[in-house]
Design a protein around this motif. Sequence first.
Motif, PDB file in Angstrom:
ATOM      1  N   ILE A  40      56.740   3.937   8.954  1.00  0.00           N
ATOM      2  CA  ILE A  40      56.694   4.067   7.416  1.00  0.00           C
ATOM      3  C   ILE A  40      57.885   5.026   6.987  1.00  0.00           C
ATOM      4  CG2 ILE A  40      55.128   4.701   5.235  1.00  0.00           C
ATOM      5  CD1 ILE A  40      52.979   3.561   6.805  1.00  0.00           C
ATOM      6  N   ALA A  41      57.919   5.975   7.731  1.00  0.00           N
ATOM      7  CA  ALA A  41      58.901   7.305   7.555  1.00  0.00           C
ATOM      8  C   ALA A  41      60.261   6.611   7.629  1.00  0.00           C
ATOM      9  CB  ALA A  41      58.820   8.392   8.392  1.00  0.00           C
ATOM     10  N   ASN A  43      50.687   4.381  -7.197  1.00  0.00           N
ATOM     11  CA  ASN A  43      51.648   3.304  -6.904  1.00  0.00           C
ATOM     12  C   ASN A  43      50.980   2.718  -5.526  1.00  0.00           C
ATOM     13  OD1 ASN A  43      53.951   3.021  -8.570  1.00  0.00           O
ATOM     14  ND2 ASN A  43      54.429   5.146  -8.100  1.00  0.00           N
ATOM     15  N   LEU A  44      50.237   3.500  -4.984  1.00  0.00           N
ATOM     16  CA  LEU A  44      49.386   3.190  -3.691  1.00  0.00           C
ATOM     17  C   LEU A  44      48.173   2.108  -3.917  1.00  0.00           C
ATOM     18  CD1 LEU A  44      49.454   5.916  -1.011  1.00  0.00           C
ATOM     19  CD2 LEU A  44      50.702   3.958  -0.840  1.00  0.00           C
ATOM     20  N   GLU A  65      47.260  10.683   3.589  1.00  0.00           N
ATOM     21  CA  GLU A  65      46.599   9.917   4.680  1.00  0.00           C
ATOM     22  C   GLU A  65      46.495   8.368   4.243  1.00  0.00           C
ATOM     23  OE1 GLU A  65      45.171  11.067   7.323  1.00  0.00           O
ATOM     24  OE2 GLU A  65      44.943  13.256   7.231  1.00  0.00           O
ATOM     25  N   LEU A  66      47.180   7.467   4.806  1.00  0.00           N
ATOM     26  CA  LEU A  66      47.200   6.147   4.431  1.00  0.00           C
ATOM     27  C   LEU A  66      46.237   5.329   5.544  1.00  0.00           C
ATOM     28  CD1 LEU A  66      51.071   6.688   4.714  1.00  0.00           C
ATOM     29  CD2 LEU A  66      49.948   5.634   2.622  1.00  0.00           C
ATOM     30  N   GLU A 125      55.747  -2.360   2.210  1.00  0.00           N
ATOM     31  CA  GLU A 125      55.238  -2.190   0.804  1.00  0.00           C
ATOM     32  C   GLU A 125      54.671  -0.640   0.663  1.00  0.00           C
ATOM     33  OE1 GLU A 125      51.902  -4.885  -0.384  1.00  0.00           O
ATOM     34  OE2 GLU A 125      53.150  -6.625   0.416  1.00  0.00           O
ATOM     35  N   ILE A 126      54.134   0.046   1.524  1.00  0.00           N
ATOM     36  CA  ILE A 126      53.864   1.447   1.349  1.00  0.00           C
ATOM     37  C   ILE A 126      54.980   2.229   1.467  1.00  0.00           C
ATOM     38  CG2 ILE A 126      52.759   3.546   2.581  1.00  0.00           C
ATOM     39  CD1 ILE A 126      50.841   1.386   4.073  1.00  0.00           C
ATOM     40  N   ALA A 127      56.104   1.993   1.997  1.00  0.00           N
ATOM     41  CA  ALA A 127      57.275   2.754   1.986  1.00  0.00           C
ATOM     42  C   ALA A 127      57.849   2.447   0.477  1.00  0.00           C
ATOM     43  CB  ALA A 127      58.347   2.102   2.915  1.00  0.00           C
TER      44      ALA A 127
END
Length: 221
Positions: A58-59, A156-157, A187-188, A208-210
Amino acid sequence: MLRNIKILLAVITIILMALDAAAAGGRQLVIIDPAHGGDDAGVKITDKLGEKEITLAIALALQKELGKDGKIEVILTRDSDSNVSIEERKKKVEKAKPDMFLSLHINAGFGKSVSGFEIYYPGFMENRERKKSAAKNLQARYLNESVKLAKLIEKNLNTIFPRQSRGLREADTPILEELTVPALVVELAFATNPEDRKKIQSPKIQAEIARALAKSIKSFF
Ligand SMILES: [Zn+2]
């Protein structure tokens, strides 16, 4: 006449210096921290997959996403599966003096039914001696900004984890302690929840998370 030219040159120099400073200030620096790595796998996602792999994926996606328009520079605390201590990560932040720091984790616990995401901002526990330290006072200045960013990320999340925000929380997290920049731990998903566990392994969801995090960071600036 010579005196007037000297004054004019001085004025021009000052204007050029101001323009230069504005240009330098126009580019924001963000440090993204893919938590864990190396010998520290973090929470177990599957037999072969740990939190460290997901946070790194993700990073890296977030770095790519933020780098697109050239206005934001991203530094990662690690860009491979390596051992990096919390102290080393914090030293990177102190040295680079970024405009923002974001640490990414995957959650676990509280039984199978608990799912979603949590966002932590630096805590201000009353009975701590370091609260009186200069760094702690400085950090207080960034608390409002950290909360502002947390709210944007929460919004957004929510499109990826609908109605699954477990809220914004204050915490005395070691990685956030005494950082004098807007800073959050995100914390995802919960590795202990079957649906979240499946979701977080999907490259599509990771992307999508990024994108959601990148959107939040851009709106923050
Ligand atoms: Zn973690």
